[in-house]
Design an enzyme around this catalytic site. Structure first.
Site, PDB file in Angstrom:
ATOM      1  CG  HIS A 151     -36.616   2.915  33.448  1.00 19.89           C
ATOM      2  ND1 HIS A 151     -36.374   3.535  32.253  1.00 19.89           N
ATOM      3  CD2 HIS A 151     -37.571   1.999  33.190  1.00 19.89           C
ATOM      4  CE1 HIS A 151     -37.141   3.014  31.315  1.00 19.89           C
ATOM      5  NE2 HIS A 151     -37.882   2.074  31.859  1.00 19.89           N
ATOM      6  CG  ASP A 185     -38.619  -8.212  28.827  1.00 16.35           C
ATOM      7  OD1 ASP A 185     -37.878  -9.192  28.653  1.00 16.35           O
ATOM      8  OD2 ASP A 185     -39.837  -8.308  29.012  1.00 16.35           O
ATOM      9  CD  GLU A 232     -41.541 -11.008  28.776  1.00 15.76           C
ATOM     10  OE1 GLU A 232     -40.705 -10.637  29.619  1.00 15.76           O
ATOM     11  OE2 GLU A 232     -41.976 -10.259  27.881  1.00 15.76           O
TER      12      GLU A 232
END
Length: 507
Positions: free
Chosen positions: A104, A169, A282
């Site tokens: 990623h 997340d 957030e």
């Protein structure tokens, strides 16, 4: 033997590829970029040189660069990884090695040009159980393979009524990958990054040694590896702290027209928490209606109507997303049963599936993630959100605060030198014109430099030694010292381009 070594060196030096017989008796091409001694090791049968394997290992989530390795190792055990690294370390022509989890990364950080990429997920195909939960009080923890992904860790720990306190997340990331960076999300203000919630590690160093380390034992390696960008060792096991898991999540959304009020309230929400405050905070930007339906949007239709009304008179709206965890015992005291704990933590996966159905997941991702000191976040809003990014709607933008005291300064991760700092994340995506978005990133970083904003990149990528020295600042000399100690030949994670002067890291 001397004649054989000289011939091998000749082939290596002239880059001639010749077929050699493998240990299983089949003909296959041997890359002369790698020492021929590898063919004599037990792991040789698990090395692949074919185009399918090397092409798979030549790209990452960013899709911004392509770097071909000479081979890919599919390890059947941690010992295979150790053997590979030892082989490189003892060779007269060392080769670079990169551990690849879920890849990623954005700019080739898990790649190894002309070296060997380790497909860490292969460890999950063995008979060994790679997630083991200890649910005996007082210390709850899970021993987890570095190749495991967080969604599987969540599933395994919940069976014992437990859960890690700190998350990213997106849960389809590898444990080793996030711990090599930090691992952050809306829980970080309260529990610290994921690297602050680790008791112990097993690490294969750049010398090929398998070392167990913690705060009490081999502590120098422990602190180096956490947030160390893969420079000092390959994480093969992590002992993760666990807490009793909640069952439900109360989900609140707050909208702001004024940036000062938006940041003031976020800072208030993270300033004190005695168990009665929020568990997750957030912030994000809403620039136009496209932000209401993007892959990270979780607004109800009723919420969307209110936001459209605000957008009619305001170019930019600021949004706080905050949650409170609870369980079935306390459920009667909560107004609404918003979401399950698992549903909330794994909500981004639904967005991923939407993009995959539209063919918009495997695209270019010129993301940028930076930490901005609290004292300059208003200047950042004026210079970036209102000017540089004024007409940009190429993906979600997040901005939320974290507390410095939840980070351990002894670890390799770098953050601003203020008690509170903001994570600003631009989740950009493009099918074609990604260079324009990269240019936007450069403009933002240039603005920070000119304005004297001492921001720090998260998931950093620099192409010069000066860039890396400036990034690490006072930590640079210790970072170099750790590299010399744990990976003295510079074998590991060449894609980060931190120590590019090593002669075997061919360009």
């Amino acid at each position: 033997m001397p004649r054989r070594c000289s011939l091998t060196f000749f082939f290596l030096a002239t880059f001639v590829i010749s077929p050699l017989t493998s240990v299983v008796g089949q003909q296959r091409p041997w890359s002369t970029m790698l020492p021929q001694e590898l063919v004599e090791l037990d792991l040789a049968a698990r090395l692949r040189f074919d185009k399918n394997a090397t092409t798979m290992a030549s790209t990452d989530f960013g899709h911004l660069t392509q770097v071909l390795p000479a081979a890919v190792l599919y390890p059947s055990s941690v010992q295979d990884i150790s053997t590979l690294v030892k082989s490189s370390f003892s060779s007269y022509l060392p080769f670079s090695i990169a551990a690849r989890g879920q890849a990623h990364s954005l700019k080739g950080q898990v790649m190894a040009h002309n070296g060997v990429v380790i497909h860490m997920g292969s460890l999950n195909q063995t008979q060994e159980i790679r997630i083991n939960v200890s649910s005996s009080p007082p210390n709850f923890y899970a021993d987890v393979g570095g190749e495991q992904i967080w969604i599987d860790v969540l599933s395994a720990t919940l069976r014992h009524g437990l859960s890690p306190p700190s998350w990213t997340d997106y849960l389809y990331l590898s444990v080793g990958g996030t711990l090599s960076n930090a691992g952050i999300s809306g829980q970080t203000f309260l529990h610290g990054p994921q690297i602050s919630n680790v008791y112990e590690l097993d690490v294969v160093t750049g010398k090929g040694k398998i070392v167990t380390c913690s705060k009490q034992h081999n502590s120098k390696l422990f602190y180096a590896v956490l947030g160390g960008l893969g420079q000092f060792g390959i994480i093969t096991r992590a002992r993760i702290a666990l807490h009793p898991a909640p069952q439900k999540v109360k989900w609140a959304h707050l909208l702001y027209k004024d940036f000062s009020a938006f940041t003031r309230d976020q800072e208030h929400l993270i300033s004190s928490n005695n168990g009665e405050g929020f568990d997750y905070v957030e912030g994000s930007l809403i620039r136009d209606e496209s932000d209401l339906d993007d892959w990270r949007s979780f607004f109800s239709e009723k919420d969307k109507e209110k936001i459209r009304s605000l957008l009619a008179t305001n170019h930019l709206i600021y949004h706080i997303e905050a949650t409170k965890y609870y369980d079935n015992v306390t459920a009667p005291t909560v107004d609404k049963n918003d979401s399950s704990y698992v549903g909330f933590l794994n909500r981004v996966h639904d967005g991923e599936l939407k993009l995959r159905r539209k063919g918009l997941w495997e695209v270019h991702h010129p993301w940028m993630n930076i930490f901005v000191p609290k004292s300059r976040i208003s200047d950042f809003n004026e210079g970036v959100f209102k000017k540089i990014e004024r007409n940009s709607t190429t993906g979600p933008v997040f901005v939320y605060p974290m507390n410095q005291n939840k980070w351990d300064e002894r670890m390799s991760a770098v953050i601003p030198e203020e008690d509170v700092f903001y994570n600003v994340l631009f989740l950009r995506a493009a099918k074609n014109d990604w260079e324009y978005l990269e240019d936007q990133n450069k403009k933002i970083l240039s603005f920070c430099v000119k304005a004297g904003i001492k921001a720090k990149e998260y998931l950093p990528h620099y192409t010069t030694k000066k860039g890396w020295k400036d990034h690490f600042g006072p930590k640079w000399s210790k970072f170099v010292e750790r590299k010399k100690s744990f990976d003295p030949k510079g074998l590991l994670s060449p894609g980060q381009k931190i120590f590019t002067s090593m002669p075997w890291q061919r360009k």
